[in-house]
Design a protein around this motif. Structure first.
Motif, PDB file in Angstrom:
ATOM      1  N   GLY A  64       0.543  -1.334  -0.266  1.00 17.72           N
ATOM      2  CA  GLY A  64      -0.171   0.510   0.746  1.00 17.72           C
ATOM      3  C   GLY A  64       0.534   1.253   0.172  1.00 17.72           C
ATOM      4  N   TYR A  65       2.035   1.499  -0.642  1.00 14.13           N
ATOM      5  CA  TYR A  65       2.922   1.768  -0.624  1.00 14.13           C
ATOM      6  C   TYR A  65       3.102   2.671  -2.192  1.00 14.13           C
ATOM      7  N   ASP A  66       3.079   3.915  -2.126  1.00 15.88           N
ATOM      8  CA  ASP A  66       3.052   4.432  -3.220  1.00 15.88           C
ATOM      9  C   ASP A  66       3.889   4.970  -3.562  1.00 15.88           C
ATOM     10  N   GLY A  67       5.268   5.773  -3.088  1.00 18.35           N
ATOM     11  CA  GLY A  67       6.244   6.985  -2.531  1.00 18.35           C
ATOM     12  C   GLY A  67       7.252   6.528  -4.080  1.00 18.35           C
ATOM     13  N   ALA A  68       8.632   6.771  -4.003  1.00 20.87           N
ATOM     14  CA  ALA A  68       9.752   6.835  -5.345  1.00 20.87           C
ATOM     15  C   ALA A  68       9.701   5.718  -4.918  1.00 20.87           C
ATOM     16  N   ILE A  69      10.618   4.874  -6.398  1.00 17.08           N
ATOM     17  CA  ILE A  69      11.624   3.665  -6.184  1.00 17.08           C
ATOM     18  C   ILE A  69      12.835   4.478  -5.067  1.00 17.08           C
ATOM     19  N   GLU A  70      13.555   3.746  -4.740  1.00 16.66           N
ATOM     20  CA  GLU A  70      14.966   3.971  -3.933  1.00 16.66           C
ATOM     21  C   GLU A  70      15.735   3.955  -5.502  1.00 16.66           C
ATOM     22  N   GLU A  71      16.314   3.968  -5.280  1.00 20.88           N
ATOM     23  CA  GLU A  71      16.958   3.278  -6.660  1.00 20.88           C
ATOM     24  C   GLU A  71      18.835   4.610  -6.536  1.00 20.88           C
ATOM     25  N   PHE A  72      19.957   3.220  -6.833  1.00 20.23           N
ATOM     26  CA  PHE A  72      21.203   3.977  -6.481  1.00 20.23           C
ATOM     27  C   PHE A  72      22.344   3.192  -7.311  1.00 20.23           C
ATOM     28  N   ASN A  73      23.189   3.991  -7.808  1.00 22.41           N
ATOM     29  CA  ASN A  73      24.759   3.720  -8.718  1.00 22.41           C
ATOM     30  C   ASN A  73      25.364   2.874  -8.415  1.00 22.41           C
ATOM     31  N   GLY A  74      25.861   2.031  -7.893  1.00 27.68           N
ATOM     32  CA  GLY A  74      27.433   1.371  -7.448  1.00 27.68           C
ATOM     33  C   GLY A  74      28.252   1.627  -7.800  1.00 27.68           C
ATOM     34  N   ALA A  75      29.090   2.971  -8.798  1.00 26.07           N
ATOM     35  CA  ALA A  75      29.910   3.385  -8.954  1.00 26.07           C
ATOM     36  C   ALA A  75      29.853   4.699  -8.233  1.00 26.07           C
ATOM     37  N   ASP A  76      28.670   5.486  -7.844  1.00 25.33           N
ATOM     38  CA  ASP A  76      28.423   6.218  -6.703  1.00 25.33           C
ATOM     39  C   ASP A  76      28.557   5.659  -5.323  1.00 25.33           C
ATOM     40  N   LEU A  77      28.134   5.061  -4.808  1.00 27.00           N
ATOM     41  CA  LEU A  77      28.881   4.035  -3.981  1.00 27.00           C
ATOM     42  C   LEU A  77      29.897   4.079  -2.942  1.00 27.00           C
ATOM     43  N   LYS A  78      30.316   4.868  -2.275  1.00 22.88           N
ATOM     44  CA  LYS A  78      31.736   4.850  -1.422  1.00 22.88           C
ATOM     45  C   LYS A  78      31.356   4.471   0.392  1.00 22.88           C
ATOM     46  N   PRO A  79      31.789   4.171   0.930  1.00 21.70           N
ATOM     47  CA  PRO A  79      31.689   3.535   2.005  1.00 21.70           C
ATOM     48  C   PRO A  79      31.256   4.957   2.795  1.00 21.70           C
ATOM     49  N   ALA A  80      31.453   6.217   2.871  1.00 21.56           N
ATOM     50  CA  ALA A  80      30.790   6.848   3.027  1.00 21.56           C
ATOM     51  C   ALA A  80      29.111   7.313   3.073  1.00 21.56           C
ATOM     52  N   ASP A  81      29.240   6.705   1.766  1.00 21.87           N
ATOM     53  CA  ASP A  81      27.583   6.386   1.006  1.00 21.87           C
ATOM     54  C   ASP A  81      26.832   5.869   1.960  1.00 21.87           C
ATOM     55  N   PHE A  82      26.966   4.596   2.878  1.00 20.09           N
ATOM     56  CA  PHE A  82      26.415   3.615   2.953  1.00 20.09           C
ATOM     57  C   PHE A  82      24.986   3.915   3.962  1.00 20.09           C
ATOM     58  N   LYS A  83      25.791   5.085   4.976  1.00 21.79           N
ATOM     59  CA  LYS A  83      25.078   4.637   6.213  1.00 21.79           C
ATOM     60  C   LYS A  83      23.516   5.793   5.667  1.00 21.79           C
ATOM     61  N   LYS A  84      23.776   6.580   4.333  1.00 17.87           N
ATOM     62  CA  LYS A  84      23.038   6.917   3.687  1.00 17.87           C
ATOM     63  C   LYS A  84      21.414   5.974   2.840  1.00 17.87           C
ATOM     64  N   LEU A  85      22.378   4.775   2.172  1.00 21.00           N
ATOM     65  CA  LEU A  85      20.779   4.124   2.152  1.00 21.00           C
ATOM     66  C   LEU A  85      20.561   2.834   3.612  1.00 21.00           C
ATOM     67  N   LEU A  86      21.814   3.392   4.737  1.00 15.90           N
ATOM     68  CA  LEU A  86      20.858   2.392   5.966  1.00 15.90           C
ATOM     69  C   LEU A  86      19.862   3.620   6.258  1.00 15.90           C
ATOM     70  N   ASN A  87      19.430   5.237   6.247  1.00 13.96           N
ATOM     71  CA  ASN A  87      18.840   6.111   6.177  1.00 13.96           C
ATOM     72  C   ASN A  87      17.889   5.556   5.276  1.00 13.96           C
ATOM     73  N   VAL A  88      17.870   5.679   3.958  1.00 17.33           N
ATOM     74  CA  VAL A  88      16.614   5.608   3.411  1.00 17.33           C
ATOM     75  C   VAL A  88      16.444   3.819   4.069  1.00 17.33           C
ATOM     76  N   ALA A  89      16.747   3.250   4.236  1.00 21.01           N
ATOM     77  CA  ALA A  89      16.486   1.961   4.330  1.00 21.01           C
ATOM     78  C   ALA A  89      15.214   1.947   5.684  1.00 21.01           C
ATOM     79  N   ASN A  90      15.699   2.873   6.557  1.00 23.77           N
ATOM     80  CA  ASN A  90      14.716   3.182   8.002  1.00 23.77           C
ATOM     81  C   ASN A  90      13.744   3.668   7.546  1.00 23.77           C
ATOM     82  N   MET A  91      13.495   4.630   6.657  1.00 25.97           N
ATOM     83  CA  MET A  91      12.987   5.655   5.340  1.00 25.97           C
ATOM     84  C   MET A  91      11.444   4.770   5.457  1.00 25.97           C
ATOM     85  N   LEU A  92      12.067   3.577   4.643  1.00 26.24           N
ATOM     86  CA  LEU A  92      11.488   2.295   4.245  1.00 26.24           C
ATOM     87  C   LEU A  92      10.534   1.375   5.285  1.00 26.24           C
TER      88      LEU A  92
END
Length: 234
Positions: A64-92
């Motif tokens: 029942g969720y109609d939000g946007a798909i959270e989409e990332f690209n491997g070329a842009d992911l560095k260890p500093a970005d892993f926290k962002k993934l976690l934050n988005v996952a918590n929101m979802l």
């Protein structure tokens, strides 16, 4: 709305598969809780990203969720970005009861960062991933960009190039939705230059439907003109 946007697949039933087992696995991920992250692999043009989006969208819809798909690209992911993934996952997790992230070009995560990402996945197993890659993970004799221990965390599904026969049911459904009925033979003529790249199918169909609107029977696509240089070769 462009023709491509109008007929972008929204469900697994609207996707084109060369292999029934791959179709069944994708259907299972779209409708049931995954037990492992999913890796879709294969050459360009096999609709890996489209398939991944459909899986995520269907799971969102079921929740029942109609939000946007959270989409990332491997070329842009560095260890500093892993926290962002976690934050988005918590929101979802809060919004729809499930954390489901899509990562394209997964093989572009830097080699030195892959052990860190594997550790991140071990720490947050509640986060479900759907990733895509043009690589051939696990295929013997092929040099691997994705390290083995990271590959092993995923269920890996090959999306092979479909044949013209594989595409005909979806093509027929689109033509009918546009208000026309054509024979299988006419569709084969219309798609005669199809070479397995799904991205080529919709432009060919759009051209053929325009012919039908003008009262012209489907014709084979015209070959593109090649400009030949008049300069002598050295």
């Amino acid at each position: 709305m462009t023709f491509e946007d109008k007929y972008e697949p929204q469900t697994v039933a609207e996707l084109i598969f060369a292999d029934k087992a791959a179709q069944a696995t994708c259907q299972r991920y779209a409708t049931g809780k995954p037990y492992k992250p999913l890796m879709l692999w294969g050459p360009p043009g096999t609709a890996k990203t489209t398939t991944a989006r459909v899986i995520v969208r269907e799971r969102y819809h079921a929740a029942g969720y109609d939000g946007a798909i959270e989409e990332f690209n491997g070329a842009d992911l560095k260890p500093a970005d892993f926290k962002k993934l976690l934050n988005v996952a918590n929101m979802l997790q809060f919004a729809c009861g499930e954390a489901l992230l899509l990562i394209n070009e997964f093989d572009e995560i830097a080699e030195q960062d892959q052990p860190k990402f594997r550790s991140w996945m071990d720490d947050y197993k509640w986060i479900n991933l759907v990733v895509t890659t043009n690589e051939q993970p696990g295929v013997q004799g092929v040099k691997q960009k994705i390290m083995g221990p990271l590959q092993s965390l995923f269920e890996r599904v090959e999306l092979a190039p479909p044949s013209l026969k594989d595409c005909l049911p979806r093509a027929q459904a689109i033509v009918q939705q546009e208000g026309f009925t054509v024979s299988t033979q006419d569709l084969q003529v219309l798609l005669s230059t199809f070479t397995g790249d799904i991205r080529d199918m919709l432009p060919l169909l759009e051209e053929g439907i325009e012919q039908l609107r003008q009262g012209t029977p489907p014709q084979p696509p015209k070959p593109s003109l090649q400009v030949v240089s008049s300069k002598p070769s050295k």
